[in-house]
Design an enzyme around this catalytic site. Sequence first.
Site, short mmCIF file in Angstrom:
data_model
loop_
_atom_site.label_atom_id
_atom_site.label_comp_id
_atom_site.label_asym_id
_atom_site.label_seq_id
_atom_site.Cartn_x
_atom_site.Cartn_y
_atom_site.Cartn_z
CG ASP A 16 33.40 53.11 39.26
OD1 ASP A 16 33.44 51.86 39.20
OD2 ASP A 16 34.27 53.84 38.77
CB ILE A 17 30.96 48.10 39.71
CG1 ILE A 17 30.54 46.79 40.38
CG2 ILE A 17 32.26 47.94 38.94
CD1 ILE A 17 29.12 46.69 40.80
CG ASN A 31 37.35 37.86 29.80
OD1 ASN A 31 37.91 36.88 30.29
ND2 ASN A 31 37.85 39.08 29.89
N GLY A 39 35.33 47.78 30.31
CA GLY A 39 34.10 48.05 31.06
C GLY A 39 34.24 47.75 32.55
CB VAL A 40 31.91 45.89 34.80
CG1 VAL A 40 31.98 45.19 36.14
CG2 VAL A 40 30.69 46.80 34.73
CG ASP A 41 36.73 41.82 33.22
OD1 ASP A 41 36.97 41.46 34.38
OD2 ASP A 41 37.16 41.25 32.21
N GLY A 125 26.79 46.03 28.03
CA GLY A 125 27.82 46.87 27.43
C GLY A 125 28.34 46.22 26.16
N1 AR6 Z 1 30.62 50.57 37.11
C1 AR6 Z 1 29.33 50.22 36.85
N2 AR6 Z 1 28.87 49.95 35.60
C2 AR6 Z 1 29.76 50.06 34.58
C3 AR6 Z 1 31.13 50.41 34.77
C4 AR6 Z 1 31.54 50.67 36.12
N3 AR6 Z 1 32.80 51.02 36.40
N4 AR6 Z 1 31.76 50.41 33.56
C5 AR6 Z 1 30.83 50.08 32.65
N5 AR6 Z 1 29.62 49.87 33.24
P1 AR6 Z 1 30.40 45.68 30.23
P2 AR6 Z 1 29.30 43.07 29.34
C6 AR6 Z 1 28.32 49.46 32.63
O1 AR6 Z 1 30.85 45.97 28.83
O2 AR6 Z 1 28.37 43.71 28.39
C7 AR6 Z 1 34.57 43.12 29.17
O3 AR6 Z 1 35.61 43.47 28.28
C8 AR6 Z 1 28.23 49.58 31.14
O4 AR6 Z 1 27.79 50.89 30.78
O5 AR6 Z 1 31.34 45.96 31.34
O6 AR6 Z 1 28.80 41.94 30.21
C9 AR6 Z 1 34.68 41.70 29.68
O7 AR6 Z 1 36.01 41.26 29.78
C10 AR6 Z 1 27.19 48.51 30.80
O8 AR6 Z 1 25.87 49.03 30.93
O9 AR6 Z 1 29.96 44.11 30.39
C11 AR6 Z 1 33.88 40.91 28.69
O10 AR6 Z 1 34.66 40.55 27.57
C12 AR6 Z 1 27.38 47.45 31.88
O11 AR6 Z 1 28.18 48.09 32.89
C13 AR6 Z 1 32.80 41.86 28.25
O12 AR6 Z 1 33.34 43.18 28.45
C14 AR6 Z 1 28.08 46.18 31.43
O13 AR6 Z 1 29.05 46.49 30.45
C15 AR6 Z 1 31.54 41.76 29.07
O14 AR6 Z 1 30.55 42.57 28.50
#
Ligand code: AR6
Length: 177
Positions: A16-17, A31, A39-41, A125
């Site tokens: 987990d990040i 974003n 997600g990560v954010d 994601g």
């Molecule tokens: N730790 C590590 N990796 C993760 C975690 C975590 N806690 N949670 C998800 N992932 P994403 P994007 C993975 O959607 O595609 C947001 O709403 C996940 O499985 O977080 O760049 C922002 O506000 C995926 O493989 O980022 C933006 O609007 C990867 O991290 C938008 O999403 C990235 O998924 C950004 O989308």
Amino acid sequence: MKTVIHGVTLECVKGDIVAQADIAAVVNAANAELRPGGGVDGAIHRAAGPGLAKESRPLAPIAPGEAVITGGHSLPNSHVIHCLGPVYGTDKPEAELLANCYSNALTLAEQHGLDSVAFPAISTGVFGYPVREAAEVAFKTIIAALPKLRHVKKIRFCLHSDEALRIHSETLSRLVA
Ligand code: AR6
């Protein structure tokens, strides 16, 4: 998967990040408005607390490929580097924009004298970038940047699934072979 190139440790881990306590800066897949999302954010803003959104707001908006840096607030890390990845199929050229995220994030880490950075798989994601294609862009960009790094000694890829870990480990092994 772990390797050392030009004195920099490059590694892929499942995790987990927001749980990378030994790392100076974690990278947020943000974003454009730098507002808490999913997600990560979402995980980063929840763990950091409301001070992170407050500090980020005046730095927005950012464009695809750009990166900005803030403090880590309640995270175990001193800094957060916020990158806006490309939306796959919409923001073009997507490989170049994704590459810019990684190189701009490393430039900010260097400018702040940070010794370690943990990246999520940006854009893979909600933004729909296929993991294998994204991993190739990410590692090619990072490997090209390694010779000029002076402060950063560890770069970690923090992947959320076994599948993402496997793909990233395979890609990195192939590129450094
Ligand atoms: N730790 C590590 N990796 C993760 C975690 C975590 N806690 N949670 C998800 N992932 P994403 P994007 C993975 O959607 O595609 C947001 O709403 C996940 O499985 O977080 O760049 C922002 O506000 C995926 O493989 O980022 C933006 O609007 C990867 O991290 C938008 O999403 C990235 O998924 C950004 O989308």
